[in-house]
Design a protein around this motif. Structure first.
Motif, PDB file in Angstrom:
ATOM      1  N   PRO A 258       0.830  -1.205   0.000  1.00 50.69           N
ATOM      2  CA  PRO A 258       0.000   0.000   0.000  1.00 50.69           C
ATOM      3  C   PRO A 258       0.868   1.260   0.000  1.00 50.69           C
ATOM      4  CG  PRO A 258      -0.572  -1.455   1.835  1.00 50.69           C
ATOM      5  CD  PRO A 258       0.666  -1.993   1.210  1.00 50.69           C
ATOM      6  N   PHE A 259       0.372   2.306  -0.640  1.00 54.02           N
ATOM      7  CA  PHE A 259       1.077   3.578  -0.662  1.00 54.02           C
ATOM      8  C   PHE A 259       0.065   4.718  -0.674  1.00 54.02           C
ATOM      9  CE2 PHE A 259       0.239   2.846  -5.134  1.00 54.02           C
ATOM     10  CZ  PHE A 259      -0.127   4.084  -5.593  1.00 54.02           C
ATOM     11  N   SER A 260       0.568   5.887  -0.378  1.00 49.99           N
ATOM     12  CA  SER A 260      -0.214   7.113  -0.489  1.00 49.99           C
ATOM     13  C   SER A 260       0.735   8.174  -1.030  1.00 49.99           C
ATOM     14  CB  SER A 260      -0.753   7.520   0.888  1.00 49.99           C
ATOM     15  OG  SER A 260      -1.396   8.766   0.809  1.00 49.99           O
ATOM     16  N   VAL A 261       0.282   8.939  -1.995  1.00 49.06           N
ATOM     17  CA  VAL A 261       1.121  10.004  -2.532  1.00 49.06           C
ATOM     18  C   VAL A 261       0.313  11.298  -2.525  1.00 49.06           C
ATOM     19  CG1 VAL A 261       0.547   9.489  -4.940  1.00 49.06           C
ATOM     20  CG2 VAL A 261       2.638  10.719  -4.438  1.00 49.06           C
ATOM     21  N   ARG A 262       0.934  12.351  -2.016  1.00 40.96           N
ATOM     22  CA  ARG A 262       0.312  13.672  -2.014  1.00 40.96           C
ATOM     23  C   ARG A 262       1.024  14.506  -3.071  1.00 40.96           C
ATOM     24  NH1 ARG A 262      -2.926  17.280   0.509  1.00 40.96           N
ATOM     25  NH2 ARG A 262      -2.252  19.438   0.385  1.00 40.96           N
ATOM     26  N   ILE A 263       0.228  15.128  -3.930  1.00 43.19           N
ATOM     27  CA  ILE A 263       0.789  15.937  -5.013  1.00 43.19           C
ATOM     28  C   ILE A 263       0.235  17.355  -4.881  1.00 43.19           C
ATOM     29  CG2 ILE A 263       0.996  16.219  -7.511  1.00 43.19           C
ATOM     30  CD1 ILE A 263       0.380  13.121  -7.597  1.00 43.19           C
ATOM     31  N   ASP A 264       1.140  18.320  -4.800  1.00 44.00           N
ATOM     32  CA  ASP A 264       0.779  19.734  -4.753  1.00 44.00           C
ATOM     33  C   ASP A 264       1.315  20.389  -6.013  1.00 44.00           C
ATOM     34  OD1 ASP A 264      -0.428  20.097  -2.027  1.00 44.00           O
ATOM     35  OD2 ASP A 264       1.496  19.223  -1.449  1.00 44.00           O
ATOM     36  N   SER A 265       0.454  21.118  -6.710  1.00 43.46           N
ATOM     37  CA  SER A 265       0.843  21.769  -7.962  1.00 43.46           C
ATOM     38  C   SER A 265       0.547  23.257  -7.899  1.00 43.46           C
ATOM     39  CB  SER A 265       0.083  21.164  -9.144  1.00 43.46           C
ATOM     40  OG  SER A 265       0.339  19.791  -9.246  1.00 43.46           O
ATOM     41  N   HIS A 266       1.473  24.047  -8.420  1.00 44.83           N
ATOM     42  CA  HIS A 266       1.261  25.482  -8.606  1.00 44.83           C
ATOM     43  C   HIS A 266       1.275  25.700 -10.117  1.00 44.83           C
ATOM     44  CE1 HIS A 266       1.239  29.722  -7.603  1.00 44.83           C
ATOM     45  NE2 HIS A 266       2.132  29.889  -8.561  1.00 44.83           N
TER      46      HIS A 266
END
Length: 192
Positions: free
Chosen positions: A160-168
């Motif tokens: 299992p994994f979780s990825v957080r992606i923040d984009s400007h």
């Protein structure tokens, strides 16, 4: 008269199949660790298109968009992920959402995702002055954030994994062209 002692010959190590197999297994494990090291998936916004206008009385306009995103899985294993919601903000205020359906992606692959998005007309109306100024300058800055949970699977093993992606994202609001973007991602792996 002292007797001179002659140096003893160096001891020879005997070659064994057990040592050879242990060395090969260690090398294979180290290679697998380097090759299978999980890497963050990459998402890049390619284009934005208007898909719908909805008038809501008294004077609000909801705008439907389609975000075309180039998704890359750099890992040597396929990944599966659950549904997620992308939060879109403008000037620190929540402006709308886009939806990522559950799905998967093969190992070391790229694909285009078409995400339906909706901008809230009430929030657009509250920010009308800033938006009109950005339209005149043809320079609008938006932020997007999403957390995607899933699993990477190899045969009977899954992680299992979780990825957080923040984009400007900087957009030309007249032609809805992506001018520039900066993406940051952070992956977290869980013990299976």
């Amino acid at each position: 008269m002292g007797s001179a002692s002659s140096p003893s010959p160096p001891s020879r190590r005997r070659w064994s199949w057990g040592s050879a197999l242990a060395g090969a297994a260690t090398t294979a494990a180290a290679t697998a660790l380097v090759l299978c090291r999980p890497r963050d998936p990459r998402f890049e916004l390619i284009s934005i298109s208007v898909s719908a206008f909805h008038f809501r009385p008294p004077a609000a306009l909801d705008i439907g968009l389609t975000l075309t995103v180039h998704a890359t899985n750099p890992n040597v294993v396929p990944v599966r992920y659950g549904p997620s919601t992308v939060s879109i903000t403008y000037g620190g205020a929540h402006l709308g959402t886009a939806h990522l359906d559950a799905g998967g992606q093969p190992a070391t692959s790229c694909r285009l995702l078409h995400l339906p998005a909706r901008l809230d007309g009430v929030e657009l109306a509250h920010r009308a002055r800033s938006i009109l100024s950005d339209v005149a300058r043809r320079h609008m800055e938006l932020d997007a954030a999403v957390e995607i949970a899933g699993e990477a699977a190899v045969l009977l093993w899954s992680r299992p994994f979780s990825v957080r992606i923040d984009s400007h994202i900087t957009v030309d609001p007249v032609f809805l062209e992506v001018v520039e973007q900066e993406n940051r991602s952070e992956m977290q792996l869980y013990l299976a």
